[in-house]
Scaffold this motif. Structure first.
Motif, PDB file in Angstrom:
ATOM      1  N   PRO A 164      -0.007  13.381   1.713  1.00 22.88           N
ATOM      2  CA  PRO A 164       1.161  14.014   1.075  1.00 22.88           C
ATOM      3  C   PRO A 164       0.748  14.756  -0.189  1.00 22.88           C
ATOM      4  O   PRO A 164      -0.099  14.284  -0.951  1.00 22.88           O
ATOM      5  CB  PRO A 164       2.089  12.833   0.768  1.00 22.88           C
ATOM      6  CG  PRO A 164       1.203  11.629   0.748  1.00 22.88           C
ATOM      7  CD  PRO A 164       0.098  11.906   1.712  1.00 22.88           C
ATOM      8  N   LYS A 165       1.352  15.921  -0.414  1.00 23.76           N
ATOM      9  CA  LYS A 165       1.016  16.755  -1.574  1.00 23.76           C
ATOM     10  C   LYS A 165       2.187  16.791  -2.541  1.00 23.76           C
ATOM     11  O   LYS A 165       3.238  17.356  -2.246  1.00 23.76           O
ATOM     12  CB  LYS A 165       0.649  18.168  -1.110  1.00 23.76           C
ATOM     13  CG  LYS A 165       0.297  19.125  -2.245  1.00 23.76           C
ATOM     14  CD  LYS A 165      -0.380  20.393  -1.748  1.00 23.76           C
ATOM     15  CE  LYS A 165       0.427  21.167  -0.757  1.00 23.76           C
ATOM     16  NZ  LYS A 165      -0.221  22.432  -0.330  1.00 23.76           N
ATOM     17  N   ASP A 166       2.009  16.170  -3.712  1.00 24.32           N
ATOM     18  CA  ASP A 166       2.982  16.233  -4.794  1.00 24.32           C
ATOM     19  C   ASP A 166       2.513  17.265  -5.814  1.00 24.32           C
ATOM     20  O   ASP A 166       1.367  17.725  -5.776  1.00 24.32           O
ATOM     21  CB  ASP A 166       3.123  14.865  -5.482  1.00 24.32           C
ATOM     22  CG  ASP A 166       3.591  13.777  -4.538  1.00 24.32           C
ATOM     23  OD1 ASP A 166       4.242  14.111  -3.533  1.00 24.32           O
ATOM     24  OD2 ASP A 166       3.304  12.589  -4.812  1.00 24.32           O
ATOM     25  N   ASN A 167       3.369  17.605  -6.757  1.00 27.54           N
ATOM     26  CA  ASN A 167       2.988  18.569  -7.793  1.00 27.54           C
ATOM     27  C   ASN A 167       1.861  18.064  -8.682  1.00 27.54           C
ATOM     28  O   ASN A 167       1.130  18.867  -9.278  1.00 27.54           O
ATOM     29  CB  ASN A 167       4.200  18.925  -8.655  1.00 27.54           C
ATOM     30  CG  ASN A 167       5.215  19.766  -7.911  1.00 27.54           C
ATOM     31  OD1 ASN A 167       4.870  20.478  -6.974  1.00 27.54           O
ATOM     32  ND2 ASN A 167       6.476  19.680  -8.306  1.00 27.54           N
ATOM     33  N   ASP A 168       1.717  16.730  -8.775  1.00 28.70           N
ATOM     34  CA  ASP A 168       0.700  16.171  -9.670  1.00 28.70           C
ATOM     35  C   ASP A 168      -0.458  15.497  -8.929  1.00 28.70           C
ATOM     36  O   ASP A 168      -1.249  14.774  -9.533  1.00 28.70           O
ATOM     37  CB  ASP A 168       1.336  15.173 -10.641  1.00 28.70           C
ATOM     38  CG  ASP A 168       1.999  13.997  -9.932  1.00 28.70           C
ATOM     39  OD1 ASP A 168       2.113  14.033  -8.678  1.00 28.70           O
ATOM     40  OD2 ASP A 168       2.399  13.035 -10.616  1.00 28.70           O
ATOM     41  N   SER A 227       2.564  10.189  -9.903  1.00 29.31           N
ATOM     42  CA  SER A 227       3.992   9.890  -9.882  1.00 29.31           C
ATOM     43  C   SER A 227       4.318   8.744  -8.933  1.00 29.31           C
ATOM     44  O   SER A 227       5.303   8.030  -9.127  1.00 29.31           O
ATOM     45  CB  SER A 227       4.791  11.131  -9.478  1.00 29.31           C
ATOM     46  OG  SER A 227       4.382  11.609  -8.215  1.00 29.31           O
ATOM     47  N   ARG A 228       3.495   8.545  -7.931  1.00 26.43           N
ATOM     48  CA  ARG A 228       3.692   7.436  -6.992  1.00 26.43           C
ATOM     49  C   ARG A 228       2.932   6.182  -7.417  1.00 26.43           C
ATOM     50  O   ARG A 228       3.078   5.119  -6.812  1.00 26.43           O
ATOM     51  CB  ARG A 228       3.238   7.835  -5.588  1.00 26.43           C
ATOM     52  CG  ARG A 228       3.934   9.061  -5.012  1.00 26.43           C
ATOM     53  CD  ARG A 228       3.419   9.359  -3.610  1.00 26.43           C
ATOM     54  NE  ARG A 228       3.912  10.668  -3.143  1.00 26.43           N
ATOM     55  CZ  ARG A 228       4.386  10.891  -1.923  1.00 26.43           C
ATOM     56  NH1 ARG A 228       4.435   9.904  -1.039  1.00 26.43           N
ATOM     57  NH2 ARG A 228       4.813  12.094  -1.577  1.00 26.43           N
ATOM     58  N   LYS A 229       2.035   6.379  -8.442  1.00 27.85           N
ATOM     59  CA  LYS A 229       1.192   5.283  -8.938  1.00 27.85           C
ATOM     60  C   LYS A 229       0.305   4.714  -7.825  1.00 27.85           C
ATOM     61  O   LYS A 229       0.156   3.498  -7.669  1.00 27.85           O
ATOM     62  CB  LYS A 229       2.045   4.165  -9.561  1.00 27.85           C
ATOM     63  CG  LYS A 229       2.816   4.598 -10.795  1.00 27.85           C
ATOM     64  CD  LYS A 229       3.526   3.418 -11.408  1.00 27.85           C
ATOM     65  CE  LYS A 229       4.017   3.700 -12.771  1.00 27.85           C
ATOM     66  NZ  LYS A 229       5.098   4.420 -13.072  1.00 27.85           N
ATOM     67  N   SER A 296      -5.279   1.668  -3.426  1.00 28.27           N
ATOM     68  CA  SER A 296      -5.096   0.869  -4.641  1.00 28.27           C
ATOM     69  C   SER A 296      -3.945   1.442  -5.440  1.00 28.27           C
ATOM     70  O   SER A 296      -3.544   2.602  -5.263  1.00 28.27           O
ATOM     71  CB  SER A 296      -6.379   0.849  -5.487  1.00 28.27           C
ATOM     72  OG  SER A 296      -6.727   2.152  -5.904  1.00 28.27           O
ATOM     73  N   ASN A 297      -3.390   0.640  -6.344  1.00 26.81           N
ATOM     74  CA  ASN A 297      -2.330   1.074  -7.241  1.00 26.81           C
ATOM     75  C   ASN A 297      -2.934   1.596  -8.533  1.00 26.81           C
ATOM     76  O   ASN A 297      -3.936   1.081  -9.021  1.00 26.81           O
ATOM     77  CB  ASN A 297      -1.377  -0.078  -7.547  1.00 26.81           C
ATOM     78  CG  ASN A 297      -0.565  -0.510  -6.330  1.00 26.81           C
ATOM     79  OD1 ASN A 297      -0.010   0.309  -5.637  1.00 26.81           O
ATOM     80  ND2 ASN A 297      -0.514  -1.814  -6.086  1.00 26.81           N
ATOM     81  N   LEU A 298      -2.341   2.618  -9.094  1.00 25.85           N
ATOM     82  CA  LEU A 298      -2.777   3.149 -10.385  1.00 25.85           C
ATOM     83  C   LEU A 298      -2.205   2.323 -11.537  1.00 25.85           C
ATOM     84  O   LEU A 298      -1.072   1.823 -11.425  1.00 25.85           O
ATOM     85  CB  LEU A 298      -2.337   4.612 -10.539  1.00 25.85           C
ATOM     86  CG  LEU A 298      -3.088   5.639  -9.690  1.00 25.85           C
ATOM     87  CD1 LEU A 298      -2.452   7.004  -9.890  1.00 25.85           C
ATOM     88  CD2 LEU A 298      -4.553   5.669 -10.050  1.00 25.85           C
TER      89      LEU A 298
END
Length: 298
Positions: A164-168, A227-229, A296-298
Motif C-alpha cells: 500500500p502507498k500512503d503519502n508518507d 501514519s500506520r506505525k 514490525s511496529n514502529l
C-alpha cells in the motif's frame, strides 16, 4: 477456486495455487480484526486468474521483459511469445500465469509446484517449486527452479510484491546503478543512479513515478508506513543484485521487486554486457532463492 490459508500466532497468509501461485494476502490479527500488511488481492483476481491483481506473485524463469520477443543463446535465436495484453514483449516468465499444484501442506506451511515442457512460451523445460511458511511475524518464501531439459538453460528468479502507498510511505535500500527506466528509451549498459533516485537514506515513494530496474542491490529493503506505525523488512540475499521499483502515478500501491536478473538480461548478456545476473543451469541442476518479509511496529 481453491485458496489456502497458513497461520502462525497472530499472522496468516492466503495463497491461490491456481492463480499463478500467488499470495492473496498477508495479514495480522489485531484485537480480532484482520489487518492487511501488503495489498490485498483485488476481488476480480481469482475469477479472472490475474496474478498481477494479488499481493505477490513469483517471477520464474526470468524477471521483467525480453525485448523483441527473442534472444540468442548458444548461437541460436530463441523466440518467446508475448504473454501480456498491453506490454508488447514477453514478461515475467510462465509462473504467474500457470496453475500450480499442491505438493505439501500444514498449518503454517504450503509447498506448490508446476512443470513447463518448453514446447510453448519459454523455450526450455523446467520444474518450479514455491514454498510459503509463516513463523510468527515473518513470511518466508522459497522459489526453486530445476532444469528438466537436455541442454544448459539461462534463467533468473524473483518476486513481484505489492504494498500500500500512503503519502508518507518511506522506501529504503542500497542502489548504485540504473539498468532500465521504462519511460525512456532502452539503454545498452547501466549508468550511475541519479541523486533523486538514490534510496540509500530512504525516499517517499508517493513522490516518485517509477518503472525502473536498479543495480547494486544488496538484497535488503525497508518499507515504513509512519501514519500506520508499521514497518516491513524485506530480505532476499545471495543472488539478488537487482531490484525493480514500480510506482505508477495515481495508484494506491507500489512494488519493490527483488530479482536476480536485470531487465532484458538475456539479450544484454548475449551482447557481452557483464553483470546482468543471468544464471545458467545444467540439466537437472537447480537454482534456489529465498525471500523473507518481516513485520514490525514502529
Amino acid at each position: 477456486m481453491e485458496q489456502i490459508t497458513i497461520k502462525s500466532g497472530d499472522f496468516s497468509a492466503t495463497i491461490a495455487p491456481k492463480v499463478g501461485g500467488a499470495l492473496m494476502c498477508w495479514q495480522k490479527n489485531e484485537n480480532g480484526q484482520l489487518i492487511d500488511i501488503m495489498r490485498h488481492a483485488l476481488s476480480t483476481a481469482v475469477e479472472q486468474k490475474q496474478a498481477d491483481q494479488t499481493a505477490m506473485f513469483p517471477l520464474v524463469p526470468y524477471s521483467n521483459r525480453i525485448r523483441g520477443g527473442s534472444f540468442i543463446y548458444w548461437g541460436i535465436r530463441r523466440n518467446v511469445p508475448r504473454n501480456h495484453p498491453i506490454v508488447p514483449d514477453p514478461l515475467h516468465g510462465e509462473g504467474w500465469q500457470k496453475e500450480w499444484s499442491i505438493e505439501e501442506q500444514s498449518d503454517s506451511k504450503l509447498v506448490i509446484c508446476f512443470d513447463h515442457d518448453g514446447k510453448s512460451g519459454f523455450p526450455f523445460a523446467y520444474h518450479a517449486q514455491q514454498t510459503f511458511e509463516i513463523i510468527n511475524n515473518t513470511l518466508n518464501v522459497v522459489l526453486k527452479l530445476t532444469n528438466k531439459g537436455g541442454l544448459p538453460m539461462p534463467c533468473g528468479l524473483g518476486w513481484h510484491p505489492f504494498f500500500p502507498k500512503d503519502n508518507d510511505t518511506i522506501v529504503k535500500f542500497k542502489n548504485k546503478t540504473l539498468w532500465a527506466h521504462e519511460a525512456s528509451a532502452p539503454r545498452e549498459r547501466p549508468i550511475k543512479v541519479s541523486p533523486e533516485w538514490c534510496f540509500d537514506k530512504g525516499l517517499e515513494i508517493s513522490t516518485l513515478e517509477l518503472d525502473t530496474c536498479f543495480g547494486g542491490f544488496d538484497g535488503k529493503a525497508e518499507i515504513e508506513w509512519p501514519s500506520r506505525k508499521r514497518k516491513v523488512n524485506l530480505t532476499a540475499l545471495s543472488d539478488f543484485g537487482h531490484v525493480v521499483v514500480w510506482s505508477p502515478k495515481g495508484e494506491n500501491f507500489f512494488c519493490v521487486e527483488p530479482v536476480t536478473n536485470a531487465n532484458d538480461a538475456f539479450n544484454l548478456a548475449s551482447r557481452g554486457i557483464a553483470g546482468t545476473g543471468i544464471k545458467t543451469l545444467d540439466p537437472e541442476e537447480s537454482l534456489r532463492e529465498n525471500l523473507t518479509l518481516e513485520f514490525s511496529n514502529l
